[in-house]
Design an enzyme around this catalytic site. Structure first.
Site, PDB file in Angstrom:
ATOM      1  N   LYS A  61      12.925  33.758  20.472  1.00  0.00           N
ATOM      2  CA  LYS A  61      12.243  34.661  19.527  1.00  0.00           C
ATOM      3  C   LYS A  61      10.970  35.218  20.157  1.00  0.00           C
ATOM      4  O   LYS A  61       9.873  35.115  19.601  1.00  0.00           O
ATOM      5  CB  LYS A  61      11.949  33.970  18.206  1.00  0.00           C
ATOM      6  CG  LYS A  61      13.228  33.607  17.482  1.00  0.00           C
ATOM      7  CD  LYS A  61      13.016  33.308  16.034  1.00  0.00           C
ATOM      8  CE  LYS A  61      14.296  32.790  15.431  1.00  0.00           C
ATOM      9  NZ  LYS A  61      14.680  31.458  15.991  1.00  0.00           N
ATOM     10  N   ASN A  67       4.532  42.572  29.196  1.00  0.00           N
ATOM     11  CA  ASN A  67       4.440  41.831  30.453  1.00  0.00           C
ATOM     12  C   ASN A  67       4.760  40.347  30.271  1.00  0.00           C
ATOM     13  O   ASN A  67       5.473  39.761  31.084  1.00  0.00           O
ATOM     14  CB  ASN A  67       3.055  41.990  31.089  1.00  0.00           C
ATOM     15  CG  ASN A  67       3.013  41.382  32.474  1.00  0.00           C
ATOM     16  OD1 ASN A  67       3.754  41.808  33.358  1.00  0.00           O
ATOM     17  ND2 ASN A  67       2.201  40.359  32.648  1.00  0.00           N
ATOM     18  N   GLY A 165      21.846  30.206   9.089  1.00  0.00           N
ATOM     19  CA  GLY A 165      21.555  29.832   7.706  1.00  0.00           C
ATOM     20  C   GLY A 165      22.772  29.254   7.007  1.00  0.00           C
ATOM     21  O   GLY A 165      22.751  29.032   5.801  1.00  0.00           O
ATOM     22  N   GLY A 167      25.327  26.311   6.003  1.00  0.00           N
ATOM     23  CA  GLY A 167      25.322  24.855   5.883  1.00  0.00           C
ATOM     24  C   GLY A 167      24.046  24.361   5.234  1.00  0.00           C
ATOM     25  O   GLY A 167      23.787  24.640   4.065  1.00  0.00           O
TER      26      GLY A 167
END
Ligand code: BMP
Length: 209
Positions: A61, A67, A165, A167
């Protein structure tokens, strides 16, 4: 031709490899996140690829300046990652820095309740960004199948919709796929199970292999 991605959120290298090997036949890919990279080192990516032969998604993420995104992504692709997940809200320059190095997945909406605070209000703009840049795929929430359907309807054909998402967080694999998801991500429902191989098989069969 599986549509199941294992979120391998354990710390230990030995445990990670055991779970990956016992579930590999039911998976399309293995997703590696910070817990495993912190616990086992970046070499885990190379090792997982060797042991399972599956593609590896590095779920970092990334959300930094171009840079820094580039400095991180280049090492992670070098280690063998096939895909990197990056945040889009930091802007197109930051996303492009990752896309120039390899296949990229952009977060357009997250699966937890808090995503409604800041991410969901800009999901439309993140979908536009994805349509403009043409990444491999986007992340949308299996916990809100109607948002998966919405994302699919706005997204250019060819860009994959990948949905976590399922379970423990409450989403259903079947509903996410019916709403237009291409792949589902499952973590705890597999790796916390007594028998991860069986759990992966059950989900694989539920989604029709
Ligand atoms: P679990 O099935 O145990 O809830 O794990 C879901 C995995 O997907 C975790 O690795 C989590 O970090 C990731 N994830 C998520 O749950 N929601 C998102 O919106 C984006 C994610 O990458």
């Amino acid at each position: 031709n599986s549509r199941l991605i294992l979120a391998l959120d354990v710390y230990e290298l030995k445990k990670a490899l055991e779970i990956a090997e016992s579930t590999a036949e039911y998976l399309w890919a293995v997703k590696v996140n910070w817990p495993l990279i912190i616990g086992s080192g970046l070499e885990i990516i190379t090792e997982l690829k060797e042991r399972t032969g599956l593609p590896v998604i590095a779920d970092l993420k990334l959300a930094d300046i171009p840079n820094t995104n580039r400095l991180i992504a280049s090492k992670v692709f070098e280690a063998g990652a096939d895909y990197i997940i990056a945040h889009g809200f930091v802007g197109r320059d930051s996303v492009k820095a990752v896309m120039e190095l390899g296949k990229t997945i952009i977060v357009v909406e997250m699966s937890h309740p808090g995503a409604e605070e800041f991410i969901q209000p800009v999901t439309d703009r993140l979908i536009e960004l994805a349509n403009e840049l043409g990444p491999f795929g986007v992340i949308a929430p299996a916990t809100r199948p109607e948002r998966v359907r919405y994302t699919r309807s706005k997204l250019m054909p060819g860009i994959k919709v990948i949905t976590p998402g399922v379970g423990v967080q409450g989403g259903s694999a079947r509903e996410a796929l019916n709403a237009g998801a291409d792949y589902i991500i499952v973590g705890r429902a597999i790796y916390e199970s007594e028998n991860p191989g069986k759990a992966a098989k059950r989900i694989y069969e539920e989604i029709g292999g």
